[in-house]
Design a protein around this motif. Structure first.
Motif, PDB file in Angstrom:
ATOM      1  N   SER A   1      -1.258  -1.966  -5.674  1.00 24.73           N
ATOM      2  CA  SER A   1      -1.532  -1.669  -7.013  1.00 24.73           C
ATOM      3  C   SER A   1      -1.740  -0.283  -7.151  1.00 24.73           C
ATOM      4  O   SER A   1      -1.748   0.441  -8.150  1.00 24.73           O
ATOM      5  CB  SER A   1      -2.545  -2.500  -7.706  1.00 24.73           C
TER       6      SER A   1
ATOM      7  N   THR B   1       4.906  -3.015  -8.396  1.00 27.46           N
ATOM      8  CA  THR B   1       4.332  -3.967  -9.704  1.00 27.46           C
ATOM      9  C   THR B   1       3.612  -5.148  -8.864  1.00 27.46           C
ATOM     10  O   THR B   1       4.387  -5.736  -8.064  1.00 27.46           O
ATOM     11  CB  THR B   1       5.242  -4.425 -10.513  1.00 27.46           C
TER      12      THR B   1
ATOM     13  N   ASP C   1       4.670 -10.877  -3.935  1.00 29.78           N
ATOM     14  CA  ASP C   1       4.166  -9.756  -3.895  1.00 29.78           C
ATOM     15  C   ASP C   1       4.745  -8.817  -2.779  1.00 29.78           C
ATOM     16  O   ASP C   1       5.157  -7.750  -3.096  1.00 29.78           O
ATOM     17  CB  ASP C   1       2.722  -9.742  -4.164  1.00 29.78           C
TER      18      ASP C   1
ATOM     19  N   THR D   1       7.545  -6.004  -3.050  1.00 27.46           N
ATOM     20  CA  THR D   1       7.308  -4.666  -2.560  1.00 27.46           C
ATOM     21  C   THR D   1       7.816  -3.837  -1.366  1.00 27.46           C
ATOM     22  O   THR D   1       8.535  -2.902  -1.269  1.00 27.46           O
ATOM     23  CB  THR D   1       5.577  -4.725  -2.476  1.00 27.46           C
TER      24      THR D   1
END
Length: 814
Positions: A380, A386, A442, A446
């Motif tokens: 973050s 995101t 995530d 990423t």
């Protein structure tokens, strides 16, 4: 730090014209009641006010008052809640009062000639509660030991001293005594005496106080507060005391040192001064479980320690990470396990953030992993990245050297690139861990974005060509923007959308404006898709042997197709299984240019090869072994040797070449799975022999026995163990092996009993079946089988009835 907060508990307001000569001499706190002994012999009992309740700082009201005599100070008070007694030292004698009514207990007469006293721990014996009382007498130079009960006390021992006792502390059977010139330790049961060191009574206040379990705090020469165990040794460094110490108490994990105008709180864990509390004029301290009370002449203050969790988090806010870690480790035993884990993680991660912003990335990565940092907190921080998980609220690090990543991205790209590389390394490091499994979407999404940004296209293709958790809706637009169309096809393929993948690649080939930078890999992947994803009705178009001949020069595709034949088509052909094993070996030992930079991929291929060698029973083990015999694939060689039956050779390979005791142990368990107990014991005995014969594997042999006791034959082990081994080394093995033998013997006895019971049941059924009547008449013909009673089959029973043995056996079986 504000470790302690001070509050006023009691204040004696001065009377007019100075007539009030009230001076507090000593206090006691027990069961939320405050006892005050004055210099003129007045004893007062204060209790919490019923109007205000207890709360953090209760208001006290006087409920009892007693004058001990015409005068003289009350020098010591001690409550005994288990007996409802209050012991009062006044006029060199101890008086026992009821701790609530302050009335004397008639059955307990005064103890005379007492200069000071201490209490031991309560003891319950034969439904009777008692407490040990230790009294010191300067007049007799001795200590007396009393057993105090509800209605009596009796002297149970005496300890003679060479000098006058000045201070006394008690831990169990050990007495720490300060005489007029030295400190000594004496066990009143064994009468052993240990002299510690001398002191100067004229220059310093002599103190002997109880510390944590089995430990005493002494005021030593050189202004040192020394911690001494009851064995006479010191296990922690001394605390540097200031000059003019009036009193000191231990309130773990701190030592509070009293001077006339202040109290200083020192940490027992790092010996550093943590707080100074100013005072007007104090004379003594009283430490209880919940607080420390400060006694002044007309006031009593309460020092309350803030919760340990609050102290540690305050240290983290101040970035005093080492102090926070020292404090946490020191108080681990008194914290709930969950609190300890959360605080430990916070400390480690705070240290990681400090190193992260210092660009000490290697240290930061290790600390983040050790502290189980939520990877979403790191993700973050980066612009353009995101967090996918719902309900996540980032908590930005509060360290003083934090940087704005958005500003770095706009104004200092080279520096920002370093942080991107760190993000890539960290996410790759945790991707396969238990923590990473919780945030795979995530992490993988990423990683794809970071690879795109950094231009790590080989890593990008590797990520999307294997199983991944990238979110298509978020990744495909970025890949299109960077014109990584081949990677888009790989991503579609990894998600099972083979038609979309093929359409993407076909479009790349047909469109002249698109540069296909991966033609060879494209042919491999598309070829495998054509062979494995075709309809069942098209099976006659390509025979497996034709496909294999086409793919022989493309090992990656060959492995995929063989995996399809064996796992999807359930092929049991020996040549397919052998070829897959050999192709795995070729990929590992002679990787092509495409795979040379992918260590993670090579590890994955080794895992797949090992799993295949364990599970398949159709490959030619000798052929595969010949392929890898001269390689460093020791684990794979061991598995293949096990298929041939060369178990001892396989174990020696894992121990001497691979040097992996866990792999050798797992080999024994996995190979013996589904086999009888004798085979399992034979395997583990071979492994133990390898350890014992190899020399430097002494500790491995010990661990093998202690951790796998049930896998060994106890009698055999006792015969082969070296005579130099102590029983303590293998105590765990002996206990578990004997327990297992006992269990086996009992189980066999139980099985024998069950078989015996089943046999008795069958015999009973047989007897019931043979009790029926047989009808006979003059025809001498058996009515069961219709045969005459003649010949060797004829039998006469004791009942006088005749029957054929054939009929008997038939009836019995039915």
């Amino acid at each position: 730090m504000d470790v302690y907060s001070s509050s006023l508990v009691f204040e004696k307001v001065a009377a007019a014209k100075g007539k009030d000569k009230f001076v507090i001499q000593c206090i006691e706190w027990s069961c939320d009641n405050l006892y005050i002994g004055s210099k003129d012999g007045v004893l007062q009992l204060f209790a919490p006010s019923s109007r205000n309740g207890m709360g953090d700082h209760p208001t006290l009201r006087e409920v009892r008052k007693r004058q001990m005599g015409r005068g003289g100070e009350i020098s010591q008070l001690k409550a005994v809640p288990v007996l409802n007694h209050l012991l009062v030292l006044w006029d060199s004698s101890i008086t026992a009062l009821n701790m609530f009514s302050l009335e004397p207990i008639a059955a307990l007469k005064k103890l005379q000639n007492v200069s000071l006293f201490r209490l031991g721990e309560p003891v319950v014996h034969a439904q009777q509660v008692s407490v040990q009382l230790f009294t010191a007498s300067t007049k007799r130079r001795a200590l007396s030991i009393y057993k105090v009960c509800v209605d009596r006390w009796e002297c149970v021992g005496n300890v003679a001293l060479a000098q006058d006792p000045v201070a006394l502390a008690v831990r169990g059977t050990c007495l720490c005594i300060a005489t007029s010139d030295r400190y000594i330790l004496q066990d009143y049961q064994t009468q052993s005496v240990l002299e510690l060191f001398t002191h100067n009574l004229r220059r310093q206040n002599v103190l002997a106080k109880e510390s944590v379990k089995g430990e005493f705090l002494l005021n030593c020469p050189g202004n040192l507060g020394m911690f001494v165990m009851n064995s006479g040794i010191s296990q922690r460094p001394p605390v540097p005391f200031p000059d003019g110490v009036l009193d000191a108490v231990v309130h773990f994990p701190y030592v509070l040192v009293l001077q006339s105008k202040s109290i200083q709180a020192y940490s027992m864990l790092d010996q550093q001064l943590k707080q100074t509390v100013p005072l007007n004029s104090a004379k003594s301290l009283l430490s209880t479980t919940d607080a420390v009370f400060v006694v002044e002449e007309r006031e009593i203050h309460r020092l309350s320690q803030s919760p340990l969790e609050v102290q540690i988090r305050k240290l983290l806010e101040l970035e005093r990470v080492n102090e926070a870690h020292t404090l946490l480790e020191g108080v681990q035993s008194i914290l709930p396990e969950d609190s300890y884990k959360n605080l430990h993680s916070s400390i480690i991660c705070t240290s990681g953030w400090i190193n992260f912003y210092r660009e000490a990335f290697l240290e930061a990565k290790e600390l983040f992993i050790k502290g189980d940092l939520d990877p979403r907190e790191l993700i973050s921080l980066y612009p353009g990245m995101t967090v996918i998980s719902d309900g996540f609220k980032p908590q930005p690090p509060t360290v003083s050297n934090a940087k704005d990543m958005e500003k770095l991205n706009n104004e200092a790209q080279p520096e920002f690139q370093k942080y991107l590389i760190f993000l890539c390394l960290y996410l790759n490091a945790i991707r396969r861990t238990d923590l990473g499994q919780n945030f795979l979407q995530d992490i993988d999404t990423t990683l794809l974005k970071v690879y795109l940004t950094l231009g790590y296209f080989d890593n990008l293709n590797q990520l999307v060509s294997c199983h991944n958790d990238c979110v298509l809706e978020m990744c495909v637009p970025d890949l299109k923007h960077q014109k990584r169309f081949f990677a888009i096809g790989l991503l579609y393929q990894s998600k099972g959308q083979h038609l979309d993948a093929i359409q993407t690649w076909v479009w790349m080939v047909d469109d002249d404006s698109v540069d296909s930078s991966e033609p060879n890999v494209l042919l491999h992947i598309v070829g495998v898709l054509i062979f494995t994803e075709r309809n069942p009705g098209d099976q006659g178009t390509f025979k497996p042997q034709e496909v294999l001949s086409i793919l022989m020069n493309y090992p990656v595709a060959l492995v995929s197709y063989l995996d399809f034949l064996i796992n999807e088509q359930q092929s049991q052909m020996e040549k397919h299984h052998t070829l897959l094993a050999n192709t795995y070996a070729a990929l590992i030992l002679q990787p092509d240019r495409e795979m040379q930079n992918h260590d993670t991929n090579m590890e994955e291929i080794r895992e797949k090869m090992q799993q295949f060698l364990w599970q398949s029973s159709f490959y030619d083990a000798e052929s595969v072994y010949a392929k890898i015999q001269s390689s460093v694939l020791h684990v794979e060689k061991a598995i293949v040797l096990g298929r041939i039956g060369e178990h001892k050779k396989a174990l020696r390979l894992l121990v001497d070449e691979e040097r992996d005791d866990k792999a050798a142990e797992n080999y024994c368990w996995r190979t013996s799975a589904g086999r009888n107990r004798d085979f399992m014991q034979q395997l583990f005995s071979w492994l133990l022999q390898v350890y014992l014969e190899s020399g430097p594997h002494f500790s491995m042999a010990v661990d093998l026995l202690n951790q796998n006791a049930t896998a060994f034959n106890l009698l055999w082990v006792l015969e082969v163990l070296p005579g130099s081994w102590s029983m303590q080394l293998i105590m765990r093995f002996l206990c578990e092996a004997v327990r297992a033998m006992t269990h086996d013997r009992r189980m066999k006895g139980l099985e024998k009993s069950l078989v015996r019971m089943d046999n008795l049941r069958q015999r009973h059924a047989w007897m019931e079946a043979t009790q029926g009547m047989v009808r006979m008449d003059r025809t001498r013909v058996c009515h069961s089988c219709g045969r005459p009673f003649t010949g060797p089959e004829f039998q006469r029973w004791s009942t006088g009835e005749l029957v054929h043995t054939h009929c008997y056996s038939t009836n019995n079986s039915s």
